[in-house]
Write an enzyme that holds these catalytic residues in place. Structure first.
Site, PDB file in Angstrom:
ATOM      1  NE  ARG A  92     -68.802 -65.135  81.248  1.00 55.76           N
ATOM      2  CZ  ARG A  92     -69.460 -64.697  80.175  1.00 55.76           C
ATOM      3  NH1 ARG A  92     -70.261 -65.503  79.524  1.00 55.76           N
ATOM      4  NH2 ARG A  92     -69.310 -63.455  79.762  1.00 55.76           N
ATOM      5  CG  ASP A 139     -71.288 -70.757  75.775  1.00 57.70           C
ATOM      6  OD1 ASP A 139     -71.325 -71.639  74.893  1.00 57.70           O
ATOM      7  OD2 ASP A 139     -70.313 -70.006  75.941  1.00 57.70           O
ATOM      8  CB  THR A 143     -74.949 -62.148  73.774  1.00 58.07           C
ATOM      9  OG1 THR A 143     -73.559 -61.805  73.717  1.00 58.07           O
ATOM     10  CG2 THR A 143     -75.395 -62.600  72.394  1.00 58.07           C
ATOM     11  CG  ASP A 151     -70.524 -61.240  72.395  1.00 56.25           C
ATOM     12  OD1 ASP A 151     -70.284 -60.155  72.959  1.00 56.25           O
ATOM     13  OD2 ASP A 151     -70.055 -62.322  72.775  1.00 56.25           O
TER      14      ASP A 151
HETATM   15  P1  FBP Z   1     -72.172 -63.483  76.770  1.00 56.55           P
HETATM   16  O1  FBP Z   1     -71.835 -64.327  75.594  1.00 56.55           O
HETATM   17  O2  FBP Z   1     -72.424 -64.248  78.003  1.00 56.55           O
HETATM   18  O3  FBP Z   1     -73.283 -62.544  76.450  1.00 56.55           O
HETATM   19  O4  FBP Z   1     -70.941 -62.556  77.130  1.00 56.55           O
HETATM   20  C1  FBP Z   1     -70.349 -61.796  76.150  1.00 56.55           C
HETATM   21  C2  FBP Z   1     -69.144 -61.019  76.613  1.00 56.55           C
HETATM   22  O5  FBP Z   1     -69.503 -59.699  76.937  1.00 56.55           O
HETATM   23  C3  FBP Z   1     -68.079 -61.058  75.524  1.00 56.55           C
HETATM   24  O6  FBP Z   1     -68.250 -60.019  74.615  1.00 56.55           O
HETATM   25  C4  FBP Z   1     -66.807 -60.997  76.326  1.00 56.55           C
HETATM   26  O7  FBP Z   1     -65.739 -61.620  75.660  1.00 56.55           O
HETATM   27  C5  FBP Z   1     -67.145 -61.744  77.580  1.00 56.55           C
HETATM   28  O8  FBP Z   1     -68.526 -61.605  77.762  1.00 56.55           O
HETATM   29  C6  FBP Z   1     -66.424 -61.233  78.783  1.00 56.55           C
HETATM   30  O9  FBP Z   1     -66.720 -62.048  79.860  1.00 56.55           O
HETATM   31  P2  FBP Z   1     -66.572 -61.643  81.377  1.00 56.55           P
HETATM   32  O10 FBP Z   1     -67.747 -60.771  81.705  1.00 56.55           O
HETATM   33  O11 FBP Z   1     -66.675 -62.943  82.085  1.00 56.55           O
HETATM   34  O12 FBP Z   1     -65.283 -60.921  81.531  1.00 56.55           O
END
Ligand code: FBP
Length: 552
Positions: free
Chosen positions: A145, A176, A203, A205
């Site tokens: 990230r 992002d 994503t 999401d």
């Molecule tokens: P992206 O926006 O990078 O696709 O990530 C989405 C997500 O899966 C969200 O749904 C969640 O809140 C977050 O990543 C969790 O992040 P991490 O993998 O860093 O725990």
């Protein structure tokens, strides 16, 4: 040789489908340009910040006459959270690149955007690529990230690209990560590097979408996986009849994932963050709403049920939103000053009304709210146990009602969080085809010399041969938002539209689903078998496309 499961073996053989405009060959494409575009908001600021890449037209591909492709080396980055199908985007990109010119090379930067800065990479070969076709996960090159935004990072990326003779970079990511792509594209043009940048909409999401991007990849598989799990729990609840299951569903800010999973399973309660915000529902009114359903079901002899809670809920509850925004600024300032974020230090710096809200929360939630922000300045909502907060507050409310003699039932709750379970599943046939097409198409955009574009494949409720391939300028999706206490250009998130057909479907049915158990049991994703089982798209995509088509 690594041992593979029978499904792994069969999925490696699957040949993803392409839109007919692309299946004629990567060297036989023609490009059609649309009108000039502008950003969704804050046009003047975005235009100034992206003076070299702003305003480009949306483009689409059609098959054309054959042409010769010059040799190119391309770099690819997987960025952000895992989403099913990422490996297929790379497979599509790789196949197109080799089809265009067998001397072309594809490099994968390792561990996300930091790979291009640190010069950590791998070169793809047929054998390496073939081991990952149609598989879930991002383990082929890893993800990360890191935010790409500083001059130093851009200079280092340029040096690595020059060393490998890379003339284009593909960034596979969410809002992002594609903001990173837009910044890098602009910097490369501004500095006459000749290096192009293309993004791919990833994503689970589902919040990276607009008229040109119908859905981000991974949403289809992840929601089907969560729906399977919810369905299984519904069967368990309906068999044992003794638990309320509170299920938090991943999806950061927007509630698309929770909403889609709810439409696929028809649970008793579904909270939608966007509705909570629109109706200015306080935490107390959410508790009252849920308690009312629990009491009414109990009066009907049902001391069990299923409640779906979107991951980002807490940030949409008005008093919490204000407190979290204040908390973000306070924490950013404390970090700069090197002060550690203890409860006391934070409370003393929050505005009085926000300090009161913060203080009213259980210690567990208070400390989870102080966890590090991600590199893009987002609260890590996956670490905040909202489902447990709701259970605790509802239990307390029911105890009060019991003491008053207005609740005579039982309330025994189980909490769950479904997120990571769905992000690396084997991509559904839809995601396998869609991702492969996105990657293949990304190389088409590169071959036509475009930069600052997001790979776009549309008309997704039709069969793959009828999909429309092309590109959308990244600046078209941007606006200014506060991150780490400062206004920054970012891709705007698409939230659930309360006047849209998907939310309406829930709204029209939720009272019925609350009381008259209409549970659906979707079962596991099927990869082989009848098309009506294996190739069906999400309710979200079907409802939104039907509305879009009706309005044309
Ligand atoms: P992206 O926006 O990078 O696709 O990530 C989405 C997500 O899966 C969200 O749904 C969640 O809140 C977050 O990543 C969790 O992040 P991490 O993998 O860093 O725990």
């Amino acid at each position: 040789m690594k041992k593979l499961s029978p499904l792994q073996i069969e999925r490696l053989k699957y040949q993803p489908k392409l839109p007919s405009s692309l299946s004629g060959g990567i060297n036989s494409l023609e490009i059609v340009e649309g009108e000039a575009t502008q950003s969704v908001r804050d046009q003047e600021q975005i235009k100034e910040l992206f003076s070299n890449t702003y305003g480009k037209p949306v483009v689409t591909f059609k098959s054309g006459s054959s042409r010769v492709s010059e040799t190119r080396n391309v770099g690819v980055i997987l960025s952000g959270g895992q989403a099913p199908g990422g490996h297929n985007v790379i497979a599509g990109l790789y196949d197109a690149l080799k089809q265009a010119n067998s001397s072309n090379k594809l490099y994968g930067f390792l561990g996300g955007p930091s790979g291009i800065i640190e010069g950590k990479y791998v070169e793809f070969t047929d054998e390496f690529m073939d081991a990952y076709r149609n598989t879930g996960g991002f383990d082929i090159i890893g993800s990360g990230r890191t935010k790409l935004e500083t001059e130093e990072q851009f200079q280092k990326s340029l040096a690595v690209c020059k060393k490998l003779n890379i003339s284009a970079v593909v960034i596979i990511g969410g809002d992002d990560s594609n903001t990173n792509a837009a910044l890098l594209a602009e910097w490369f043009v501004k500095n006459n590097t000749g290096i192009q940048v293309i993004g791919c909409p990833k994503t689970i999401d589902g919040d990276l979408k607009n008229d040109q991007i119908e859905i981000s990849f991974g949403f289809d598989t992840a929601t089907k996986t969560y729906a399977e799990l919810i369905g299984n729990i519904q069967r368990d609840a309906n068999s044992a009849k003794k638990y309320w299951h509170f299920i938090k569903i991943m999806g950061r800010s927007a509630s698309h994932v929770a909403l889609e999973a709810a439409l696929q399973t028809q649970p008793n309660i579904t909270l939608i963050s966007e509705e909570v915000e629109e109706k200015k529902m306080s935490l107390e009114s959410i508790i009252n709403y849920m308690t009312d359903i629990i009491v009414r079901r109990s009066n009907a002899g049902k001391n069990f049920g299923i409640a779906i809670v979107p991951e980002g809920l807490i940030e949409f509850i008005p008093e919490m939103k204000s407190m979290i925004s204040n908390l973000n600024d306070v924490m950013a300032k404390m970090e700069k000053e090197g002060v550690s974020a203890t409860f006391e230090a934070v409370e003393s710096r929050l505005e009085p009304a926000n300090a009161k809200v913060y203080n009213s929360l259980p210690t567990l939630i208070k400390s989870q709210l102080l966890a590090d922000r991600d590199p893009h300045g987002n609260v890590q909502v996956s670490k905040i146990e909202t489902e447990k907060l709701l259970i605790e507050m509802i239990s307390a409310r029911l105890s009060e009602l019991k003491a008053q003699g207005t609740f005579g039932g039982k309330f025994s709750a189980q909490s769950h969080f479904f997120g990571y379970e769905g992000r690396c599943a084997f991509p559904s046939n839809f995601d396998a085809d869609y991702c492969y097409s996105l990657g293949f198409n990304a190389f088409g955009l590169i071959n036509f010399g475009l930069t600052g574009y997001l790979s776009s494949v549309r008309n997704l409720t039709q069969s793959a041969d009828q999909w429309i391939a092309g590109g959308v300028p990244l600046t078209m999706m941007m606006n200014m938002e506060k991150r780490h206490g400062e206004m920054k250009p970012v891709i705007q998130k698409a939230l659930v539209k309360l006047d849209g057909p998907v939310f309406k479907q829930l709204e029209q049915n939720r009272e019925d689903w609350a009381m008259n158990d209409k549970y659906l049991f979707p079962g596991a994703i099927q990869y082989f078998g009848p098309s009506c089982v294996c190739d069906v798209t999400t309710c979200t995509l079907q409802l939104e496309r039907a509305k879009q088509l009706a309005s044309v």
